[in-house]
Design a protein around this motif. Structure first.
Motif, PDB file in Angstrom:
ATOM      1  N   VAL A  95       0.833  -1.203   0.000  1.00 61.05           N
ATOM      2  CA  VAL A  95       0.000   0.000   0.000  1.00 61.05           C
ATOM      3  C   VAL A  95       0.866   1.250   0.000  1.00 61.05           C
ATOM      4  CG1 VAL A  95      -1.467   1.393   1.534  1.00 61.05           C
ATOM      5  CG2 VAL A  95      -2.074  -0.996   1.058  1.00 61.05           C
ATOM      6  N   PHE A  96       1.893   1.260   0.841  1.00 63.58           N
ATOM      7  CA  PHE A  96       2.656   2.487   1.062  1.00 63.58           C
ATOM      8  C   PHE A  96       3.561   2.835  -0.115  1.00 63.58           C
ATOM      9  CE2 PHE A  96       1.449   0.643   5.101  1.00 63.58           C
ATOM     10  CZ  PHE A  96       0.771   1.706   5.670  1.00 63.58           C
ATOM     11  N   GLU A  97       3.870   1.854  -0.949  1.00 61.04           N
ATOM     12  CA  GLU A  97       4.629   2.124  -2.171  1.00 61.04           C
ATOM     13  C   GLU A  97       3.749   2.747  -3.247  1.00 61.04           C
ATOM     14  OE1 GLU A  97       7.668  -1.733  -1.803  1.00 61.04           O
ATOM     15  OE2 GLU A  97       5.876  -1.821  -3.073  1.00 61.04           O
ATOM     16  N   HIS A  98       2.443   2.618  -3.103  1.00 66.16           N
ATOM     17  CA  HIS A  98       1.526   3.062  -4.151  1.00 66.16           C
ATOM     18  C   HIS A  98       0.679   4.265  -3.750  1.00 66.16           C
ATOM     19  CE1 HIS A  98       2.656  -0.827  -5.820  1.00 66.16           C
ATOM     20  NE2 HIS A  98       2.136  -0.443  -6.958  1.00 66.16           N
ATOM     21  N   LEU A  99       0.994   4.895  -2.613  1.00 65.45           N
ATOM     22  CA  LEU A  99       0.254   6.087  -2.219  1.00 65.45           C
ATOM     23  C   LEU A  99       0.652   7.263  -3.105  1.00 65.45           C
ATOM     24  CD1 LEU A  99       0.434   5.869   1.683  1.00 65.45           C
ATOM     25  CD2 LEU A  99      -1.512   5.314   0.204  1.00 65.45           C
ATOM     26  N   PRO A 100      -0.262   8.200  -3.330  1.00 64.20           N
ATOM     27  CA  PRO A 100       0.078   9.386  -4.116  1.00 64.20           C
ATOM     28  C   PRO A 100       1.217  10.168  -3.466  1.00 64.20           C
ATOM     29  CG  PRO A 100      -2.304   9.219  -3.797  1.00 64.20           C
ATOM     30  CD  PRO A 100      -1.675   8.186  -2.905  1.00 64.20           C
ATOM     31  N   PRO A 101       2.028  10.864  -4.255  1.00 68.70           N
ATOM     32  CA  PRO A 101       3.128  11.644  -3.681  1.00 68.70           C
ATOM     33  C   PRO A 101       2.594  12.801  -2.835  1.00 68.70           C
ATOM     34  CG  PRO A 101       2.871  12.123  -6.024  1.00 68.70           C
ATOM     35  CD  PRO A 101       1.959  10.975  -5.723  1.00 68.70           C
ATOM     36  N   GLY A 102       3.439  13.282  -1.926  1.00 68.81           N
ATOM     37  CA  GLY A 102       3.082  14.453  -1.128  1.00 68.81           C
ATOM     38  C   GLY A 102       2.556  14.144   0.253  1.00 68.81           C
ATOM     39  N   ARG A 228     -10.746   4.426  -6.859  1.00 65.40           N
ATOM     40  CA  ARG A 228      -9.771   3.379  -6.545  1.00 65.40           C
ATOM     41  C   ARG A 228      -8.353   3.954  -6.576  1.00 65.40           C
ATOM     42  NH1 ARG A 228      -9.359  -2.449  -7.727  1.00 65.40           N
ATOM     43  NH2 ARG A 228      -7.301  -2.928  -8.556  1.00 65.40           N
ATOM     44  N   GLY A 229      -7.583   3.733  -5.505  1.00 64.59           N
ATOM     45  CA  GLY A 229      -6.206   4.214  -5.425  1.00 64.59           C
ATOM     46  C   GLY A 229      -6.069   5.647  -4.949  1.00 64.59           C
ATOM     47  N   ALA A 230      -7.196   6.343  -4.724  1.00 65.14           N
ATOM     48  CA  ALA A 230      -7.148   7.755  -4.329  1.00 65.14           C
ATOM     49  C   ALA A 230      -7.097   7.907  -2.809  1.00 65.14           C
ATOM     50  CB  ALA A 230      -8.357   8.502  -4.878  1.00 65.14           C
ATOM     51  N   VAL A 231      -6.571   9.049  -2.368  1.00 64.62           N
ATOM     52  CA  VAL A 231      -6.481   9.399  -0.947  1.00 64.62           C
ATOM     53  C   VAL A 231      -7.132  10.756  -0.750  1.00 64.62           C
ATOM     54  CG1 VAL A 231      -4.923   9.965   0.948  1.00 64.62           C
ATOM     55  CG2 VAL A 231      -4.333   8.124  -0.602  1.00 64.62           C
TER      56      VAL A 231
END
Length: 248
Positions: A95-102, A228-231
């Motif tokens: 999960v943590f490798e694929h989080l959005p930058p920032g 999906r994949g968004a934060v």
């Protein structure tokens, strides 16, 4: 999590400090201390009952740890195929490798396993993560679950009464049939504790293997239409309303 004059005077335990700083959980912080990886004001820390005061310098593996920031919380739509860990010994994507930058360094509130998807809460405060994971907090976890096979009223009653599977006692699970599609059944399921792979294990024991599992809510926080994949960060005012005692 509120500060009293007494705790302000003596500081806070170093494991809690590292947890609030988002370095690791309190339990893992104690393991770091035992391994000699933590220093306070250039002295090795040997006891978890060591207190950090404002202005103290804390190092982990020789790197300085910044003062904890204000507590923040994010909603994340976890895709399947990712493990909820910072480093996987099997080399699987995390999960943590694929989080959005920032994003700052964050930890998860609970977990979703490799093939599960949906709402995963993330925070920069390990103490908050621990608090929200405790069954005593009383927050309901809600899921949409697809199983292979037909679901009888008797099996739903067994879920509602709690079950023991391979020596592990699981609490009551509320379940309702949403729809039936050929050989598959979609269920809405709710539980308070959420032990490791709980839904998959109890459904397998009922001979209803899970083919898809989506968490749609964790306490008051909803997956909603989050892509999906968004934060998306939870508004600070909303967070303080839902978690009494958080500092502003």
């Amino acid at each position: 999590m509120t500060e009293t004059p007494e705790t302000a005077e003596r500081g806070e335990r170093i494991a809690k400090f590292l947890s609030r700083a988002g370095v690791t959980s309190r339990r893992d912080a104690e393991a770091m201390i035992a391994a000699g990886r933590v220093r306070l004001n250039n002295e090795p820390v040997t006891q978890p009952a060591t207190f950090v005061k404002p202005g103290d310098m804390v190092l982990v593996d020789g790197k300085p740890v910044s003062e904890p920031e204000r507590t923040r919380l994010w909603r994340y739509h976890k895709p399947d195929g990712l493990v909820t860990t910072h480093k996987d010994p099997e080399g699987r994507p995390t999960v943590f490798e694929h989080l959005p930058p920032g994003l700052p360094r964050v930890i998860s509130v609970g977990r979703l396993d490799l093939t599960s998807e949906g709402l995963l809460l993330l925070t920069n405060d390990g103490a908050l993560a621990r608090r929200l994971e405790l069954p005593a907090t009383g927050w309901l976890r809600r899921y949409r679950v697809r199983v292979h096979g037909g679901v009888s009223p008797e099996k739903l009653k067994r879920l509602a009464s709690g079950m023991q599977v391979e020596g592990v006692q699981y609490g009551p699970i509320e379940a309702h049939i949403d729809s039936v599609q050929r050989s598959n059944t979609w269920l809405s399921m709710s539980l308070h504790e959420g032990k490791n792979r709980e839904i998959r294990r109890v459904m397998q024991a009922l001979e209803l293997p899970v083919t898809r599992l989506i968490r749609v809510a964790y306490g008051p926080f909803q997956l909603g239409t989050l892509p999906r994949g968004a934060v998306e960060e939870v508004n600070g005012k909303v967070l303080r309303e839902q978690v009494p005692g958080l500092a502003k």
